[in-house]
Design a protein around this motif. Structure first.
Motif, PDB file in Angstrom:
ATOM      1  N   TYR A  11       0.828  -1.205   0.000  1.00  0.00           N
ATOM      2  CA  TYR A  11       0.000   0.000   0.000  1.00  0.00           C
ATOM      3  C   TYR A  11       0.869   1.265   0.000  1.00  0.00           C
ATOM      4  O   TYR A  11       0.620   2.202  -0.767  1.00  0.00           O
ATOM      5  N   LEU A  12       1.921   1.294   0.816  1.00  0.00           N
ATOM      6  CA  LEU A  12       2.798   2.467   0.854  1.00  0.00           C
ATOM      7  C   LEU A  12       3.585   2.615  -0.439  1.00  0.00           C
ATOM      8  O   LEU A  12       3.812   3.743  -0.911  1.00  0.00           O
ATOM      9  N   HIS A  13       3.983   1.505  -1.045  1.00  0.00           N
ATOM     10  CA  HIS A  13       4.669   1.582  -2.332  1.00  0.00           C
ATOM     11  C   HIS A  13       3.761   2.165  -3.402  1.00  0.00           C
ATOM     12  O   HIS A  13       4.198   2.945  -4.257  1.00  0.00           O
ATOM     13  N   ILE A  14       2.483   1.807  -3.366  1.00  0.00           N
ATOM     14  CA  ILE A  14       1.523   2.349  -4.330  1.00  0.00           C
ATOM     15  C   ILE A  14       1.371   3.853  -4.128  1.00  0.00           C
ATOM     16  O   ILE A  14       1.348   4.636  -5.094  1.00  0.00           O
ATOM     17  N   LEU A  15       1.290   4.287  -2.866  1.00  0.00           N
ATOM     18  CA  LEU A  15       1.169   5.729  -2.608  1.00  0.00           C
ATOM     19  C   LEU A  15       2.435   6.462  -3.037  1.00  0.00           C
ATOM     20  O   LEU A  15       2.365   7.563  -3.592  1.00  0.00           O
ATOM     21  N   ASP A  16       3.609   5.873  -2.777  1.00  0.00           N
ATOM     22  CA  ASP A  16       4.873   6.526  -3.135  1.00  0.00           C
ATOM     23  C   ASP A  16       5.010   6.691  -4.646  1.00  0.00           C
ATOM     24  O   ASP A  16       5.560   7.694  -5.118  1.00  0.00           O
ATOM     25  N   THR A  17       4.527   5.701  -5.395  1.00  0.00           N
ATOM     26  CA  THR A  17       4.670   5.752  -6.854  1.00  0.00           C
ATOM     27  C   THR A  17       3.457   6.364  -7.545  1.00  0.00           C
ATOM     28  O   THR A  17       3.543   6.789  -8.698  1.00  0.00           O
ATOM     29  N   GLY A  23       3.696   0.195  -7.892  1.00  0.00           N
ATOM     30  CA  GLY A  23       3.756  -0.283  -6.515  1.00  0.00           C
ATOM     31  C   GLY A  23       3.903  -1.792  -6.450  1.00  0.00           C
ATOM     32  O   GLY A  23       4.632  -2.322  -5.597  1.00  0.00           O
ATOM     33  N   ALA A  24       3.215  -2.487  -7.343  1.00  0.00           N
ATOM     34  CA  ALA A  24       3.335  -3.944  -7.394  1.00  0.00           C
ATOM     35  C   ALA A  24       4.752  -4.360  -7.768  1.00  0.00           C
ATOM     36  O   ALA A  24       5.330  -5.280  -7.180  1.00  0.00           O
ATOM     37  N   THR A  25       5.331  -3.663  -8.748  1.00  0.00           N
ATOM     38  CA  THR A  25       6.700  -3.972  -9.167  1.00  0.00           C
ATOM     39  C   THR A  25       7.677  -3.769  -8.025  1.00  0.00           C
ATOM     40  O   THR A  25       8.548  -4.607  -7.774  1.00  0.00           O
ATOM     41  N   ARG A  55      -4.708   9.036 -14.309  1.00  0.00           N
ATOM     42  CA  ARG A  55      -3.291   9.312 -14.116  1.00  0.00           C
ATOM     43  C   ARG A  55      -2.698   8.561 -12.925  1.00  0.00           C
ATOM     44  O   ARG A  55      -1.568   8.800 -12.530  1.00  0.00           O
ATOM     45  N   GLY A  56      -3.452   7.687 -12.336  1.00  0.00           N
ATOM     46  CA  GLY A  56      -2.931   6.936 -11.205  1.00  0.00           C
ATOM     47  C   GLY A  56      -3.908   6.916 -10.050  1.00  0.00           C
ATOM     48  O   GLY A  56      -5.124   7.061 -10.242  1.00  0.00           O
ATOM     49  N   VAL A  57      -3.394   6.748  -8.847  1.00  0.00           N
ATOM     50  CA  VAL A  57      -4.248   6.652  -7.665  1.00  0.00           C
ATOM     51  C   VAL A  57      -3.802   7.670  -6.624  1.00  0.00           C
ATOM     52  O   VAL A  57      -2.628   8.050  -6.563  1.00  0.00           O
ATOM     53  N   THR A  58      -4.753   8.127  -5.817  1.00  0.00           N
ATOM     54  CA  THR A  58      -4.482   9.003  -4.680  1.00  0.00           C
ATOM     55  C   THR A  58      -5.230   8.453  -3.479  1.00  0.00           C
ATOM     56  O   THR A  58      -6.286   7.822  -3.631  1.00  0.00           O
TER      57      THR A  58
END
Length: 293
Positions: A11-17, A23-25, A55-58
């Protein structure tokens, strides 16, 4: 709640990217597995954590709250692992230490070298940041220790005295401001400056001070360290603001003069800070005590 540390890291990787795929990668998961984990977290909590867009997730408000708790939980898990690692031969502990420019260049190299020599199983992740960003990182739990100027708000943190660290105005001999009086920062802004690298904490701090009084610094050239700045000022390239400690460690030269600044932020001290010194892992407390000696 039915999720684990892998879910929280993902979850934090997804937010960071800003992107589920990225984030999965970063989490070494397939996109399908990552998406399934996020959906399961949302179903477990009964609330959306992410707003999906082209454009992604927030993060949603609930997602922001989860991120704050996730960082704390993962940090505690890492500290648990590292504290127990003291009993495992060959496993190293790591302390994340943030500091401003002056601490990085003037006070820490010898202190940290001595510590690393005495504790061969400990590593230090050292990074230079402006003091305000350091206090924010400490409050967010993304660093163990920080060294900051006492001019910033340390509310919510514990602080120990570290060093007195006044800033002084450096002038080439014969400069109009070198008339023996204390100078206001605003008086200097009509003169050319030799500055530090634009990303350095002190450069950012000084430019913020200029903006606060509605002006800008006139930077003719930048140098990577205080030694280069001082040498350029000595040869007439401009004026500069540097820690007094950077001048004191050099032999006397008649080619430049140090002048006090009237601003309160220039008569600063440095503080060693943590969210809670007693709550630090044993190895981080050892470093804190070493720096405070």
């Amino acid at each position: 709640m039915h999720f684990d540390l892998t879910d929280l890291r993902l979850y934090l990787h997804i937010l960071d990217t800003g992107n589920i795929t990225a984030g999965a990668t970063r989490s070494h998961l397939s996109l399908a597995a990552a998406s399934a984990r996020i959906r399961a977290m949302e179903a477990s909590l009964g609330i959306d954590l992410l707003e999906r867009g082209r454009r992604g997730v927030t993060p949603t408000p609930a997602g922001k709250a989860l991120a704050e708790h996730a960082r704390i939980l993962l940090q505690h898990a890492e500290r648990l692992q590292q504290d127990l690692a003291e009993y495992a031969q060959g496993t190293k502990g790591r302390v994340r230490l943030l500091c401003n420019t002056s601490a990085m260049t003037e006070y820490l190299p010898e202190r940290l070298a001595g510590f690393l020599k005495a504790y061969p199983n400990l590593d230090i992740d050292l990074q230079e940041l402006p003091s305000s960003r350091i206090t924010h990182a400490l409050r967010q739990g993304t660093a163990d220790l920080g060294i900051v100027s006492d001019a910033v708000d340390t509310d919510g943190l514990q602080a120990w005295p570290f060093r007195d660290d006044p800033l002084v105005l450096l002038l080439p001999t014969g400069h109009p401001l070198a008339d023996g009086r204390t100078v206001r920062f605003s008086e200097t802004l009509s003169h050319d400056y030799v500055g530090l690298n634009a990303s350095s904490a002190l450069a950012i701090h000084l430019e913020e001070q200029a903006l606060h009084i509605g002006s800008r610094m006139q930077i003719r050239i930048r140098a990577d360290g205080f030694d280069g700045v001082i040498r350029m000022v000595a040869h007439g390239a401009g004026i500069a603001i540097v820690p007094k400690a950077a001048i004191d460690r050099r032999p006397f030269e008649p080619s430049y003069h140090c002048v006090p600044l009237q601003e309160g932020w220039a008569n600063r001290a440095l503080l060693l800070c943590a969210r809670n010194f007693e709550g630090l892992p044993a190895y981080a407390k050892t470093l804190a005590r070493h720096l405070a000696e």
